[in-house]
Design a protein around this motif. Structure first.
Motif, PDB file in Angstrom:
ATOM      1  N   PHE A  11       1.057  -0.938  -0.362  1.00 28.25           N
ATOM      2  CA  PHE A  11      -0.350   0.134   0.056  1.00 28.25           C
ATOM      3  C   PHE A  11       0.801   1.166   0.006  1.00 28.25           C
ATOM      4  N   LYS A  45      -7.735 -11.161   1.807  1.00 28.14           N
ATOM      5  CA  LYS A  45      -8.762 -10.790   0.186  1.00 28.14           C
ATOM      6  C   LYS A  45      -7.804 -10.577  -0.901  1.00 28.14           C
ATOM      7  N   THR A  48      -9.197 -14.750  -2.595  1.00 27.71           N
ATOM      8  CA  THR A  48     -10.956 -14.119  -2.041  1.00 27.71           C
ATOM      9  C   THR A  48     -11.126 -13.192  -3.714  1.00 27.71           C
ATOM     10  N   GLY A  49      -9.891 -13.043  -3.959  1.00 30.99           N
ATOM     11  CA  GLY A  49      -9.968 -12.079  -4.708  1.00 30.99           C
ATOM     12  C   GLY A  49     -10.633 -10.551  -5.217  1.00 30.99           C
ATOM     13  N   PHE A  50     -10.547  -9.894  -3.729  1.00 27.28           N
ATOM     14  CA  PHE A  50     -10.851  -8.807  -3.878  1.00 27.28           C
ATOM     15  C   PHE A  50     -10.193  -8.023  -3.955  1.00 27.28           C
ATOM     16  N   ILE A  51      -8.923  -8.073  -3.436  1.00 24.45           N
ATOM     17  CA  ILE A  51      -7.475  -7.196  -3.787  1.00 24.45           C
ATOM     18  C   ILE A  51      -6.893  -7.699  -5.092  1.00 24.45           C
ATOM     19  N   THR A  52      -6.246  -7.249  -5.683  1.00 29.57           N
ATOM     20  CA  THR A  52      -5.019  -7.999  -6.971  1.00 29.57           C
ATOM     21  C   THR A  52      -3.791  -7.585  -6.004  1.00 29.57           C
ATOM     22  N   LEU A  70     -13.407 -16.309 -11.766  1.00 33.21           N
ATOM     23  CA  LEU A  70     -15.005 -16.468 -11.694  1.00 33.21           C
ATOM     24  C   LEU A  70     -14.372 -17.382 -11.337  1.00 33.21           C
ATOM     25  N   GLN A  73     -13.321 -17.858  -7.673  1.00 32.82           N
ATOM     26  CA  GLN A  73     -14.314 -17.458  -6.646  1.00 32.82           C
ATOM     27  C   GLN A  73     -15.512 -18.803  -6.317  1.00 32.82           C
ATOM     28  N   TYR A  78     -16.740 -16.972   1.149  1.00 33.01           N
ATOM     29  CA  TYR A  78     -15.887 -16.552   2.045  1.00 33.01           C
ATOM     30  C   TYR A  78     -16.538 -15.163   2.730  1.00 33.01           C
ATOM     31  N   PRO A  80     -16.247 -12.347   5.253  1.00 34.27           N
ATOM     32  CA  PRO A  80     -15.782 -10.971   4.937  1.00 34.27           C
ATOM     33  C   PRO A  80     -15.012 -10.509   6.594  1.00 34.27           C
ATOM     34  N   GLU A  81     -14.615  -9.588   7.384  1.00 38.43           N
ATOM     35  CA  GLU A  81     -14.110  -9.337   8.496  1.00 38.43           C
ATOM     36  C   GLU A  81     -15.737  -8.369   8.901  1.00 38.43           C
ATOM     37  N   PRO A  84     -20.258  -8.232   6.556  1.00 35.87           N
ATOM     38  CA  PRO A  84     -21.185  -7.648   6.014  1.00 35.87           C
ATOM     39  C   PRO A  84     -22.272  -8.337   5.211  1.00 35.87           C
ATOM     40  N   ALA A  85     -23.209  -7.963   5.248  1.00 32.67           N
ATOM     41  CA  ALA A  85     -24.416  -8.024   4.496  1.00 32.67           C
ATOM     42  C   ALA A  85     -25.561  -6.873   4.252  1.00 32.67           C
TER      43      ALA A  85
END
Lengths: 313, 244
Positions: A11, A45, A48-52, A70, A73, A78, A80-81, A84-85
């Motif tokens: 980052f 992350k 699971t393909g959320f960030i590259t 895809l 996935q 997954y 996530p922390e 979330p829903a």
């Protein structure tokens, strides 16, 4: 099978994950341990393909996450922390949405929702808005959503965080109850969880893997492994007792804590306990308890991660 | 396609799961009525058409569309559901287009609910209904352009307020670019071709002809390419801000 090789994520100039490689076989329940900011969530992350990733390769059941995201996935569930829903939906609607994206037809959807509802015990709240549910139920909805397609790979980011002890127990039971041919990756900073559910513990510190072994081996790394604890009934002449124990050849050190004595062995071969117990008999000490320690994970954890982060600087 | 459809359905239903939808529609209808009758002098003009109604649409959309679009991505980002959505077997475009279409259909419904005006004007006189239909389509396309800008603004920030403001300001720029006053100020020091380019980028320029009932291919293409451009830009923003 999951293969991660030389995974890196920066980052800005800050390495969050710095050269992580490991592979996981079906049947393994892998626990990611590490202090906050060690790169556990970031690694998940990326899997699971959320960030590259900035660099490195990830393949999930033969599908490369970069070129065939895809397909990868589809094979993963997954959580996530923070679970979330879509809060304005009901669990029924939410699970239906997930199942539809997972490609189930209308009738299949109903049966999939039925089966995860039963596994997670969601019957009573199925038609209540998610925002009105308790933390425990929300977590269960999140888990239900992750397992609705019976995935080969399950990635759970802090699945028991913030739950009460009963709920923690239930979630762990659920994870243990998954069929044997699955890959489960969970992250946690609760050490007892690792011995409770994982078959393998990977410790991350400052974005690097600093330890990769079974929870048992982790306990053996503890200097308290096979240490012996004596709990006295009454405040005897403790200093005299300590001297007597210290005179034993096998003893490395004795730690005093009120009526409790913790005897750390020189060698971890299990030979200390018999010696101590015969000494107790000879001296006629009145004990409330005498037992052998498995090892203290928090101590191992601290020593490993601190070493790791020093090495990183 | 399948993915777009599923996202669209969920998103669309979510508008109606909260009072937002009803409040929005109500305010849209009240304001369009106020604009048409008081500011547009609907009766005083003594003409059987709806141009006083359509003329105010760019200004109406200016603050109502950001209210619809601000939650598109900001909310997903804030609640963390974006992580869920993006790790489901969906392409990014399924999610972007599905969400955009949900918002677009929603504003379409609000627009359709202004039909009493159409009934009124038909009762009072004999308007050219073809013109009215073309204006409705044009207005809906323009709403799409605004929404696509809003989608991008919403992808930029976790905060819906910031998304609202960024979208509002950007839309205002795109309206003002066609405003005669603004264009005149450019006329003095910019070559005509640049002034024309600025004008041609404006919602207002393209909507003026639309509100007169002339829905030319050029204007349609303009609105559609605005939508496509801003949706592509949304995906760039999402990619860029993925880890936030």
């Amino acid at each position: 099978m999951i293969e991660v090789s030389n995974l890196q994520k920066y980052f800005g100039y800050l390495p969050a994950v710095d050269g992580v490689s490991f592979s996981v076989e079906p049947g393994e329940i892998l626990g990611f341990l590490g202090p906050n900011g060690a790169g556990k969530s970031t690694t998940m992350k990326m899997i699971t393909g959320f960030i590259t990733p900035t660099m490195g390769k990830i393949s999930v059941c033969g599908c490369d996450i970069e070129t065939d995201k895809l397909s990868a996935q589809r094979k993963m569930g997954y959580l996530p922390e923070g679970t979330p829903a879509y809060e304005e939906m009901t669990p029924r609607g939410f699970l239906g949405f997930i199942a539809e994206i997972r490609g189930y037809s209308k009738s299949e959807r109903a049966s999939r929702i039925g089966s995860v509802t039963e596994t997670m015990g969601l019957e009573s709240v199925l038609d209540q808005r998610i925002e009105t549910l308790s933390k425990g139920f929300k977590r269960r909805v999140g888990l239900a959503q992750a397992i609705i397609h019976d995935p080969k790979v399950l990635v759970l980011d802090e699945p028991t965080d913030g739950l009460d002890p009963n709920q923690k127990y239930q979630v762990r039971e659920m994870i243990r109850g998954l069929s044997r041919d699955k890959i489960v990756i969970i992250s946690t900073h609760i050490l007892e969880e690792v011995t409770a559910v994982c078959t393998r513990a990977v410790i991350l510190a400052s974005g690097k893997i600093v330890s990769d072994c079974t929870p048992r081996e982790l306990e053996e790394k503890s200097r308290y492994h096979q240490a012996v604890t004596l709990i006295f009934k009454s405040p005897e002449d403790i200093p005299a007792v300590v001297t007597k124990i210290q005179n034993l050849e096998l003893v490395k050190s004795v730690e005093e804590n009120g009526l409790e004595l913790l005897v750390v062995p020189e060698y971890k071969d299990g030979s200390l306990l018999p010696h101590i117990s015969s000494l107790v008999r000879e001296e006629g000490w009145q004990l409330a308890g005498l037992f052998q320690e498995k090892g203290r994970l928090d101590e191992v954890f601290r020593s490993i991660t601190e070493e790791g982060s020093h090495a990183g600087h | 396609m399948q993915g777009i459809n599923i996202v669209l359905k969920r998103e669309f239903a979510s508008y109606f799961a909260t009072p937002i939808a009803y409040v929005f529609i109500l305010i849209f209808l009240i304001l369009s009525g106020v604009f048409t009758f008081y500011l547009g002098n609907f009766y005083e003009r003594q003409q059987a058409d709806l141009s006083p109604f359509f003329n105010f649409h760019p200004w109406l959309y200016l603050f109502l569309v950001p209210a619809v679009s601000m939650r598109l991505w900001s909310e997903e980002r804030k609640s963390g559901t974006i992580e869920l959505l993006m790790t489901l077997p969906l392409t990014k475009y399924d999610a972007i287009v599905g969400k955009f279409l949900a918002a677009w259909f929603f504003t379409g419904i609000a627009l359709l609910l202004t039909f009493p005006l159409w009934v009124t004007v038909n009762y009072l006189g004999e308007p050219d209904n073809g013109v009215i239909l073309a204006s409705y389509i044009g207005s809906w396309l323009m709403a799409g352009g605004f929404l696509a800008i809003g989608s991008c603004a919403s992808a930029l920030s976790k905060s819906q307020v910031i998304a609202f403001i960024i979208c509002g300001v950007t839309c205002l720029l795109f309206i003002l670019a066609g405003f005669p006053l603004v264009l005149n100020s450019f006329n003095d020091w910019l070559p005509a071709i640049l002034v024309d380019t600025i004008a041609s980028l404006s919602f207002l320029t393209h909507f003026t002809s639309v509100s007169k009932g002339v829905l030319s291919l050029r204007d349609m293409l303009y609105f559609i390419s605005m939508i496509v451009f801003w949706l592509v830009f949304t995906s760039v923003v999402l990619e860029f801000k993925q880890a936030d």
